[in-house]
Design a protein around this motif. Structure first.
Motif, mmCIF file in Angstrom:
data_model
loop_
_atom_site.group_PDB
_atom_site.id
_atom_site.type_symbol
_atom_site.label_atom_id
_atom_site.label_comp_id
_atom_site.label_asym_id
_atom_site.label_seq_id
_atom_site.Cartn_x
_atom_site.Cartn_y
_atom_site.Cartn_z
ATOM 1 N N ARG A 162 7.372 -51.159 -67.984
ATOM 2 C CA ARG A 162 5.939 -51.022 -67.723
ATOM 3 C C ARG A 162 5.656 -50.979 -66.224
ATOM 4 N NH1 ARG A 162 2.579 -54.640 -72.196
ATOM 5 N NH2 ARG A 162 3.643 -53.824 -74.048
ATOM 6 N N ASP A 163 6.367 -51.787 -65.467
ATOM 7 C CA ASP A 163 6.185 -51.750 -64.010
ATOM 8 C C ASP A 163 6.597 -50.397 -63.453
ATOM 9 O OD1 ASP A 163 5.276 -54.332 -64.123
ATOM 10 O OD2 ASP A 163 7.197 -55.241 -63.545
ATOM 11 N N LEU A 202 -2.615 -50.865 -70.679
ATOM 12 C CA LEU A 202 -1.621 -51.899 -70.402
ATOM 13 C C LEU A 202 -2.252 -53.287 -70.367
ATOM 14 C CD1 LEU A 202 0.615 -50.161 -67.707
ATOM 15 C CD2 LEU A 202 1.147 -50.558 -70.115
ATOM 16 N N GLU A 203 -3.485 -53.376 -69.868
ATOM 17 C CA GLU A 203 -4.155 -54.677 -69.853
ATOM 18 C C GLU A 203 -4.477 -55.152 -71.269
ATOM 19 O OE1 GLU A 203 -7.555 -54.170 -67.403
ATOM 20 O OE2 GLU A 203 -6.431 -54.303 -65.495
ATOM 21 N N ILE A 257 3.814 -47.846 -64.314
ATOM 22 C CA ILE A 257 2.625 -47.998 -63.477
ATOM 23 C C ILE A 257 2.845 -47.370 -62.103
ATOM 24 C CG2 ILE A 257 1.335 -49.733 -62.161
ATOM 25 C CD1 ILE A 257 0.244 -49.385 -64.887
ATOM 26 N N VAL A 316 -4.083 -48.019 -67.027
ATOM 27 C CA VAL A 316 -4.237 -49.424 -66.640
ATOM 28 C C VAL A 316 -4.973 -50.201 -67.722
ATOM 29 C CG1 VAL A 316 -5.300 -50.965 -64.959
ATOM 30 C CG2 VAL A 316 -4.121 -48.896 -64.185
ATOM 31 N N GLY A 346 -4.978 -42.458 -64.644
ATOM 32 C CA GLY A 346 -4.688 -43.796 -64.137
ATOM 33 C C GLY A 346 -5.568 -44.871 -64.740
ATOM 34 N N THR A 347 -6.875 -44.605 -64.866
ATOM 35 C CA THR A 347 -7.795 -45.611 -65.404
ATOM 36 C C THR A 347 -7.451 -45.952 -66.848
ATOM 37 O OG1 THR A 347 -9.530 -44.750 -63.957
ATOM 38 C CG2 THR A 347 -10.216 -46.164 -65.786
#
Length: 690
Positions: free
Chosen positions: A329-330, A363-364, A333, A360, A356-357
């Motif tokens: 995941r890192d 993933l959150e 990103i 993110v 990108g939005t």
């Protein structure tokens, strides 16, 4: 009948009027065929190898791993050491004896022709003896080639050479070479010749084959009734830095709608299942990122993206990481802006990227969820005029030795090596009726999969499929049926970056910003050179060789309808071949060949020699550790394995190289050097006394 049995047939051995034992032929679900008689298995065959869908070439265990495995199995150390020492001593003795016989086999006293000339001259000068007259008659009989059953390369038989070994020793030499050969050892070698070939079959059986003799090292089966489905994909999973750990492979089953989908992690050296992960989503497309992340400090983990169509409203796919952990995941990103993929649905090609939005936010939301669903967004779409008959992409992991081609006049052409390039051939689907108003036509397209830009297109009128294509480096080769010529036609395309740029050696060496990176967003002009040829053999598939560093010249591999693999020098399909009969100095400098529309064929270039691979479907090529040599596996109903060296084995010795003859030559040179030194000193001393 056993639940694992798929089919069975019984029969009787012997005449029907006599009582005879019954025989039962059984075919299991994993395609293992066996014959049983009175509770005894007469024979068995692994017929699953006739349905291989994908393969992987992996390294065998190292000596340290083999020793550790033997200790784990409880082998007696003292007894094992004694057996190893005894076996090594026996092999060394056989090796010495083989070298001795090899010297006798290669060391020739003189040729029969020279003997015949010598004795004939003595006979003419009348200085021969009666014994020499008999020798002359015998030599004339021996050197006669009228009764030879085979021909030689010159059209007439070469004179036999008198050797100092016997026929029995020749047989012993052949047997010793086979016994002392190390190709069947269960451990890896320094040259990377010995490999473990993992083969996944359509029935869900994974087999590990030793490439030395093709024996099955281990196998494991997956049952659709027990496991929910059989795997369809074989992936490289994890590699370790040391020799004591075996590499791991992943088998992925994509269930309909994601039901029952799983990934099975398997130890590549033993076949034991290490872990099984339930996915819970469908796998419509597997995207290899060709990225390896450090894991546990002593291994490297391959990262894949699995696209599921219809995961969100509007039909855009969702993407899942495999494996889905904190490290992957890192990485995602950090690099999602550079990740793009494409998909084909009928005659519609669609490109996707990531926002990108949305990434993110996804993933959150999945912090507590072990599986993250990453939404993809459509970036472009192209509607093709006809059905897709063939497609090919360049492997991004293919090694490229040089990004330029130096011409004969010392100018430079830059190869177009963008990995985001897709080649398509569209035309009427098979079985579609043709008419004069709508004749058969094929269109070749080269697309950029990031922006959807058409880099090159060309149309072939009065042409139809089936079409086969291969894409390697900057060259595309495809084959189709030419209706007016009533034969198959092969077209070669080479792509070059036509951007005006000045090349300076000093800038290239000392200015890191002088080289322009390849980017799909920089719309560089593409120069496409194309040329058509007619092959002499009917083609059912195309492939290309590859080596560890990409330095060795390549072969184009033609899969023929007769079940054979033909190797063709890539220079023969070079679109820059001049059409003038007389080559210029620059053409000769580049080793270009004059253009001929019919490609020449050399019988000795059939890699399968006199063997036939029934139902030949594909060819898998893997590099060895030596740059000159590649490993080739042709698969169909049969399997055929061989080693190939497109530029000859320039970095290794032959397997049967005579070390004894080399030692004898060095010893003779040393003795001659010592003798000449002694004679020179003696001569100088004698001169001083005069």
């Amino acid at each position: 009948m056993s639940p694992c049995t798929s089919k069975a047939a019984n029969g009787v051995q012997g005449p029907l009027r006599l009582p005879a034992p019954a025989r039962l032929l059984m075919v299991s679900k994993d395609h293992y065929v066996s014959l049983h008689q009175q509770g005894v298995t007469v024979w068995g065959r692994e017929e699953a190898l006739g349905t291989v869908t994908s393969t992987l070439f992996l390294d065998l265990p190292g000596p340290a791993a083999s020793s550790a495995q033997g200790a784990e199995e409880g082998a007696a150390d003292a007894s094992a050491a004694a057996n190893v020492k005894k076996t090594s001593q026996s092999n060394f003795e056989k090796f010495l004896y083989m070298q001795f016989l090899g010297v006798k086999d290669q060391f020739k006293i003189h040729t029969a022709e020279e003997s015949s000339i010598l004795v004939n001259l003595r006979h003419q000068l009348k200085i021969h003896t009666a014994e020499e007259s008999t020798i002359l008659a015998n030599l004339r009989e021996q050197t006669s080639d009228k009764n030879q059953p085979i021909r030689d390369s010159n059209g007439y038989r070469k004179l036999h050479q008198l050797k100092i070994h016997t026929a029995e020793e020749s047989t012993i030499l052949a047997n010793l070479r086979e016994q002392t050969s190390d190709k069947n050892q269960p451990i890896r070698d320094n040259n990377g010749y010995r490999k473990l070939i993992l083969a996944l079959t359509s029935c869900g059986k994974l087999l590990a084959l030793h490439n030395g003799d093709g024996r099955v090292v281990w196998s494991c089966s997956y049952d659709a009734d027990v496991d929910g489905g059989v795997p369809q994909f074989l992936l490289n999973w994890k590699t370790f830095h040391d020799l004591t750990h075996a590499p791991q492979v992943a088998l992925l089953y994509a269930g309909p709608g994601g039901r029952g989908s799983y990934v099975s992690i398997v130890n590549a050296h033993t076949g034991a299942e290490v872990e099984r992960v339930l996915l819970g989503y469908s796998a419509d497309k597997i995207i290899a990122t060709h990225i390896q992340l450090a894991a546990d400090g002593h291994s490297e983990q391959n990262i894949y993206m699995v696209a599921s169509v219809g995961g969100i409203a509007g039909g855009a796919p969702t993407v899942h990481l495999l494996p889905d952990n904190e490290a992957s995941r890192d990485w995602f990103i950090t690099n999602y802006r550079q990740l793009y993929f494409w998909a084909i649905d009928d005659n519609i090609v669609t490109g996707y990227g990531f926002d990108g939005t949305a990434v993110v936010a996804a993933l959150e939301e999945s912090v507590e969820n072990p599986i993250a669903s990453l939404p993809a967004v459509q970036t472009w779409q192209a509607v093709l005029p006809d059905a897709v008959l063939a497609m090919a992409t360049r492997d991004p992991s293919e090694p490229i030795a040089s990004s330029v081609k130096v011409l004969g006049d010392r100018s430079i052409k830059y190869k177009y090596l963008n990995p985001n390039t897709l080649f398509l051939v569209v035309g009427k689907a098979a079985g579609t009726p043709q008419s004069e108003r709508d004749p058969a036509r094929l269109t070749a397209l080269i697309l950029d999969t990031v922006t959807g830009r058409v880099l090159h297109s060309q149309t072939h009128n009065l042409a139809r499929g089936p079409v086969r294509a291969v894409f390697h480096e900057h060259q595309i080769v495809y084959d189709f049926w030419d209706c007016p010529a009533s034969r198959r036609s092969t077209v070669s395309i080479e792509l070059y970056d036509a951007t005006d740029r000045e090349f300076s050696v000093l800038d290239y060496l000392f200015n890191p910003n002088s080289t322009r990176p390849v980017s799909s967003f920089v719309q560089a002009p593409v120069e496409a050179l194309s040329q058509a040829f007619y092959p002499r053999v009917p083609i059912v598939g195309l492939a290309a060789t590859r080596t560890g560093q990409g330095i060795t010249s390549k072969w184009l591999l033609l899969l023929t309808s007769s079940g054979q693999v033909y190797a063709m020098d890539s220079r023969l399909v070079d679109p820059r071949r001049p059409k003038s009969a007389k080559l210029s100095k620059n053409d000769m400098e580049e080793r270009l060949l004059p253009y001929q529309e019919i490609l020449p064929m050399a019988p000795n270039m059939f890699l399968t020699t006199n063997k036939q691979v029934l139902g030949l479907r594909a060819v898998d090529v893997s590099p060895s550790r030596l740059e000159s040599t590649s490993l080739l596996l042709a698969r169909g109903l049969d399997l055929y394995y061989t080693r190939i060296s497109p530029a000859k084995a320039y970095d290794s010795l032959e397997d049967d190289f005579s070390y004894g003859l080399l030692l004898m030559a060095l010893t003779g040179l040393a003795a001659a050097s010592a003798g000449m030194s002694w004679w020179t000193k003696k001569s100088i001393l004698a001169q001083k006394w005069k």
